[in-house]
Scaffold this active site. Sequence first.
Site, short mmCIF file in Angstrom:
data_model
loop_
_atom_site.label_atom_id
_atom_site.label_comp_id
_atom_site.label_asym_id
_atom_site.label_seq_id
_atom_site.Cartn_x
_atom_site.Cartn_y
_atom_site.Cartn_z
N TYR A 130 -3.05 -12.38 -5.27
CA TYR A 130 -3.41 -11.91 -6.61
C TYR A 130 -3.21 -12.99 -7.68
O TYR A 130 -3.83 -12.94 -8.74
CB TYR A 130 -2.58 -10.69 -7.00
N LYS A 171 1.53 -11.10 8.46
CA LYS A 171 0.44 -11.32 9.41
C LYS A 171 0.57 -12.73 9.97
O LYS A 171 -0.34 -13.57 9.91
CB LYS A 171 -0.91 -11.12 8.71
N ASP A 177 -1.18 -4.73 10.18
CA ASP A 177 -2.06 -3.72 10.74
C ASP A 177 -1.28 -2.71 11.59
O ASP A 177 -1.53 -1.50 11.53
CB ASP A 177 -3.19 -4.36 11.55
N ASP A 231 0.93 -3.65 -1.83
CA ASP A 231 0.04 -2.81 -2.62
C ASP A 231 -0.53 -1.70 -1.75
O ASP A 231 -0.58 -0.52 -2.14
CB ASP A 231 -1.07 -3.68 -3.20
N ASP A 256 1.30 2.50 -1.16
CA ASP A 256 0.47 3.68 -1.42
C ASP A 256 0.41 4.57 -0.19
O ASP A 256 0.47 5.80 -0.28
CB ASP A 256 -0.93 3.26 -1.83
#
Length: 407
Positions: free
Chosen positions: A180, A230, A263, A287, A291
Amino acid sequence: MKISPATLAALALAAGSTNAFAPAAPTRTISSLNAVSKKDTYQITLLPGDGIGPEIMTACKEVLATLQKRCGFELQMTEALIGGAAIDAKNDPFPDESLEQCRNSDSVLLSCIGGYKWDTNPRELRPETGLLKMRKEMGLFANLRPAKVLPQLIDASTLKREIVEGVDVMCVRELTGDVYFGTPKGIDVVDGQRVGYNNMIYREAEIERIARVAGDVASKRGGKLCSVDKANVLDVSQLWRDVVTDIITKDFPDVELSHMYVDNAAMQLIRWPKQFDTIVTGNIFGDILSDEASMLVGSLGMLPSASIGESGPGVFEPCHGSAPDIAGQDKANPLALILSAAMMLRYDLDRAEEANLLEKAVEAVLDQGLRTADIKQEGDGCKLVGCIEMGKAVAEIVEKIDMPVQV
């Protein structure tokens, strides 16, 4: 708001509390971490934002007004612009005057930002750009987001009772690095076609400080920390894994550290969420995963969060978005913002007793069977109420309920 073991202990001990939201423990005293010492008057910046933001802020202000009157202190609350509202008024998603007001406050309470109206704007004129600027300029590098299933709402989850009952996860998300904020970034024309690019970048020091926050949280909760990355395909994730391993091994030897690819973590949060206690991850993965973890409890409308830095005021906000599709229809759930105000009282304003009172009032409203649409289940026997009525109900309970005993 400076992070210290006292604050992190308070955040972490929520798992053992009889108050579903509060970090109280009957056998020990928890010290509030605060940006200011306890006093009679505080300067608070309110950021109503967009969508349902103004209406849930109105409900929260009514609750806070009742709390102040009962408990004999004053919150001098001043509104400022952020997001789409700031774009419309100032052509800037987070004007400098808003930033300055936030910096000069004792704490900041934010509703939500964004909406379809601004989705096609240039990047610099989108509401989310204002949120990122606020986090960066105020040094809010750590977001702590709890996902705790409440007994009153266990059937509101879309997952089976046996999967979500007893779930209590704390997601620690790094806020000011990653893709970001990485540069260079943009959209260019290469060989006659447009090419978009961003850079996922972390500096060692950025990973070290969020790892220490997560280690502190985990050490005072269940002693388990899962770092999500990852690393099998991303070099930046390999650095993340190496640095987190080094910090936790050296500074938090009693914390059981595990690593999981993002994942797999997304799948495991749905398959068996009770395996997790504390999760630490980078900005973009956090992020998404925070959620997802939040929805284990049934609705984002119930969950507060804290964004904190090494100094200065924190920003307290609900986990949900601006829900423009229901804005102005009195359908919004104000409880997450009210609970965010409770976190503000505890961690920025040294008002733990008042925070407990707000949290107990929210529990009492749920015990009374009042539900906004997002947490209402068919055949649950509960009463459907709107944002205004829910706010008034919490305020009435704040006025009458016994003050929780501080131990």
